[in-house]
Write a protein that holds these residues in place. Structure first.
Motif, PDB file in Angstrom:
ATOM      1  N   PHE A  96       0.858  -1.182   0.000  1.00 10.43           N
ATOM      2  CA  PHE A  96       0.000   0.000   0.000  1.00 10.43           C
ATOM      3  C   PHE A  96       0.898   1.237   0.000  1.00 10.43           C
ATOM      4  O   PHE A  96       2.048   1.199   0.443  1.00 10.43           O
ATOM      5  N   ARG A  97       0.359   2.322  -0.494  1.00  8.29           N
ATOM      6  CA  ARG A  97       1.172   3.531  -0.678  1.00  8.29           C
ATOM      7  C   ARG A  97       1.291   4.362   0.590  1.00  8.29           C
ATOM      8  O   ARG A  97       2.335   4.925   0.879  1.00  8.29           O
ATOM      9  N   THR A 147      -1.879 -13.652   7.318  1.00  8.13           N
ATOM     10  CA  THR A 147      -0.617 -12.923   7.270  1.00  8.13           C
ATOM     11  C   THR A 147      -0.792 -11.617   8.030  1.00  8.13           C
ATOM     12  O   THR A 147      -1.696 -10.833   7.720  1.00  8.13           O
ATOM     13  N   ALA A 148       0.041 -11.391   9.042  1.00 11.48           N
ATOM     14  CA  ALA A 148       0.013 -10.143   9.806  1.00 11.48           C
ATOM     15  C   ALA A 148       1.158  -9.257   9.336  1.00 11.48           C
ATOM     16  O   ALA A 148       2.304  -9.714   9.253  1.00 11.48           O
ATOM     17  N   VAL A 149       0.840  -7.993   9.010  1.00 12.86           N
ATOM     18  CA  VAL A 149       1.859  -7.053   8.538  1.00 12.86           C
ATOM     19  C   VAL A 149       1.725  -5.736   9.300  1.00 12.86           C
ATOM     20  O   VAL A 149       0.709  -5.460   9.943  1.00 12.86           O
ATOM     21  N   SER A 150       2.751  -4.930   9.215  1.00 11.89           N
ATOM     22  CA  SER A 150       2.729  -3.615   9.831  1.00 11.89           C
ATOM     23  C   SER A 150       1.821  -2.685   9.038  1.00 11.89           C
ATOM     24  O   SER A 150       1.969  -2.560   7.819  1.00 11.89           O
ATOM     25  N   PRO A 151       0.883  -1.977   9.710  1.00  9.94           N
ATOM     26  CA  PRO A 151       0.044  -1.007   8.992  1.00  9.94           C
ATOM     27  C   PRO A 151       0.833   0.218   8.528  1.00  9.94           C
ATOM     28  O   PRO A 151       0.314   1.018   7.759  1.00  9.94           O
ATOM     29  N   GLU A 152       2.058   0.362   9.000  1.00  4.51           N
ATOM     30  CA  GLU A 152       2.874   1.508   8.613  1.00  4.51           C
ATOM     31  C   GLU A 152       3.568   1.298   7.275  1.00  4.51           C
ATOM     32  O   GLU A 152       3.588   2.182   6.425  1.00  4.51           O
ATOM     33  N   ASP A 153       4.172   0.099   7.095  1.00  4.90           N
ATOM     34  CA  ASP A 153       4.973  -0.115   5.884  1.00  4.90           C
ATOM     35  C   ASP A 153       4.722  -1.456   5.204  1.00  4.90           C
ATOM     36  O   ASP A 153       5.333  -1.751   4.178  1.00  4.90           O
ATOM     37  N   VAL A 181      -8.734  -8.367   3.571  1.00  4.24           N
ATOM     38  CA  VAL A 181      -7.840  -7.603   4.437  1.00  4.24           C
ATOM     39  C   VAL A 181      -8.648  -7.026   5.589  1.00  4.24           C
ATOM     40  O   VAL A 181      -9.731  -6.466   5.385  1.00  4.24           O
ATOM     41  N   VAL A 182      -8.128  -7.170   6.807  1.00  2.00           N
ATOM     42  CA  VAL A 182      -8.812  -6.703   8.011  1.00  2.00           C
ATOM     43  C   VAL A 182      -7.881  -5.778   8.781  1.00  2.00           C
ATOM     44  O   VAL A 182      -6.719  -6.110   9.029  1.00  2.00           O
ATOM     45  N   TYR A 183      -8.406  -4.616   9.142  1.00  2.00           N
ATOM     46  CA  TYR A 183      -7.672  -3.649   9.962  1.00  2.00           C
ATOM     47  C   TYR A 183      -8.393  -3.513  11.295  1.00  2.00           C
ATOM     48  O   TYR A 183      -9.611  -3.278  11.332  1.00  2.00           O
ATOM     49  N   LEU A 184      -7.658  -3.676  12.419  1.00  2.00           N
ATOM     50  CA  LEU A 184      -8.223  -3.490  13.745  1.00  2.00           C
ATOM     51  C   LEU A 184      -7.610  -2.232  14.348  1.00  2.00           C
ATOM     52  O   LEU A 184      -6.386  -2.115  14.487  1.00  2.00           O
ATOM     53  N   PRO A 208      -2.288  -0.418  16.078  1.00  2.00           N
ATOM     54  CA  PRO A 208      -3.153  -0.935  15.004  1.00  2.00           C
ATOM     55  C   PRO A 208      -2.625  -2.253  14.450  1.00  2.00           C
ATOM     56  O   PRO A 208      -1.418  -2.497  14.456  1.00  2.00           O
ATOM     57  N   GLN A 209      -3.535  -3.088  13.976  1.00  2.00           N
ATOM     58  CA  GLN A 209      -3.176  -4.400  13.447  1.00  2.00           C
ATOM     59  C   GLN A 209      -3.776  -4.569  12.057  1.00  2.00           C
ATOM     60  O   GLN A 209      -4.920  -4.173  11.812  1.00  2.00           O
TER      61      GLN A 209
END
Length: 412
Positions: free
Chosen positions: A55-56, A88-94, A142-145, A156-157
């Motif tokens: 994501f940008r 798959t869990a990733v950083s919401p920042e990068d 994709v899920v954002y908590l 954030p997750q």
């Protein structure tokens, strides 16, 4: 009285545990806030590897969000079923990878009906997202908590959930005519089984008795398999239900997981292997293969649980074979080989004398001697000598202390 037969918890992957122990802020419709994730892309790489999440801009929102990113080419998700998935869990920042289930030997599984009834808002939110229109087998959701300190979410997750497969959360096969030899069960595919007009005064079978009510065509259950099942249990003596996984509304709940080699009553360990995934099985289990005879007539219990003969109806909904289960267990470190203590007949006589001097049983000393590095009668003699020397050195100190105490006493 409800008495849980559950004795072994389900084993969750670290990624799954991370999701299911989280709590979200709200309980809005899953895709209502999907614009937050509008520029998220999911790129599949090699098979069996976690995807690339791109994501940008940093994802930052005060509300939970979910979005269907890729639509799979499989059938639409049934919200009364279970889904196999990879997370798959990733950083919401990068977008950097934090964890994933792809390297796990067992594919995680979620029961959508159980998520719909979950106490956690995040669980319900995820279940809503996976059950939404358009989600199919093969989809990426994709899920954002959002962070919520009150609910224990400090940061954030962001997760991608790949829906791998789905299956019924109840027995699914051919309904079978009941023999009439065992209690009658109102049994319909997809519906909660009911004990029908049970004669509590009738004589219960003395041995484990089984009957297939719905015949599935899945894999056969073997020893050591991990099995997931819906079930209900009643006491023969009064027809009262004491436990079950079905909801009060009659919907299938979260399947109960157990291993066919341990952890549940003997009647399950002997009665389930040999049946198949998709079967609905009626088990009548005598007290000696369950929790024992009834000792409290008022409560209907034994010393361990529900008393007397028990009636179970069990839907076998999923199974993981024993080899895969074994591969999922952490490797145990190899224990070093202990040296053996070899003694001649003559040496054994001396060995028994030394054991007596030490105040030990010879068999006990023979078991523990190798653990102390003693492999011969000479080693044992040396140990005894050292112990006697240590005791001898301690005696003068004790005598001296006693004399000092005696002098102090006289002075006083």
């Amino acid at each position: 009285m409800m008495h849980k037969i559950r004795k072994t918890p389900l084993v969750l992957t670290a990624a799954l545990a991370l999701v299911l122990t989280s709590c979200g802020e709200d309980d809005a419709a899953a895709f209502e806030n999907e614009d937050v994730l509008s520029d998220v892309e999911i790129n599949r790489l090699e098979e069996g590897e976690p995807p690339e999440v791109r994501f940008r801009n940093e994802i930052d929102s005060d509300e939970n969000a979910a979005r269907l990113v890729n639509t799979g080419d499989g059938e639409e998700i049934n919200n009364e079923w279970m889904v196999d998935y990879h997370l798959t869990a990733v950083s919401p920042e990068d977008g950097n990878l934090q964890s994933s289930s792809y390297e796990e030997p067992v594919i995680p599984m979620l029961a959508l009906p159980a998520l719909a009834e979950a106490e956690s808002e995040a669980d319900r939110f995820i279940g809503d997202a996976l059950s939404s229109n358009g989600v199919t087998v093969g989809s990426d959701v994709v899920v954002y908590l959002a962070p919520d300190e009150e609910q224990g979410i400090q940061a954030p997750q962001l997760f991608n959930i790949e829906v791998v497969d789905q299956r019924p959360s109840y027995a699914d096969g051919e309904e079978q005519e009941q023999s009439g030899d065992l209690p009658a069960i109102d049994s319909t595919i997809g519906e909660r089984p009911e004990l029908s007009d049970h004669d509590t005064e009738s004589e219960a079978p003395e041995e484990l008795s089984t009957e297939v009510l719905i015949s599935g065509d899945g894999e056969e259950i073997g020893e050591g398999d991990q099995v997931f099942a819906q079930y209900r249990g009643w006491r023969w003596e009064d027809g009262e239900e004491f436990d079950g996984s079905w909801t009060e509304e009659g919907e299938p709940g979260e399947p109960f997981g157990f291993n066919t080699s341990e952890g549940v009553i003997e009647g399950w360990l002997e009665g389930i292997p040999g049946h198949h995934v998709g079967d609905r099985v009626l088990l009548v289990i005598p007290a000696d293969m369950a929790y024992g005879e009834t000792t409290d007539e008022e409560e209907g219990t034994s010393d361990q649980g529900p008393g007397g003969t028990l009636i179970f109806v069990i839907d076998i909904v999923h199974a993981i074979d024993a080899d895969t289960v074994a591969s999922a267990q952490p490797e145990q470190p190899e224990q070093p080989e202990m040296p053996e203590l070899e003694l001649t007949e003559e040496e054994r006589e001396r060995f028994e004398e030394i054991a007596e001097e030490l105040g030990m049983d010879p068999a006990e000393l023979e078991m523990f001697a190798p653990q102390m590095g003693i492999t011969s009668i000479e080693d044992l003699e040396a140990m005894l000598e050292d112990m006697q020397s240590a005791e001898g050195e301690a005696e003068p100190e004790d005598d001296e202390a006693a004399e000092e105490d005696e002098e102090d006493s006289e002075d006083n």
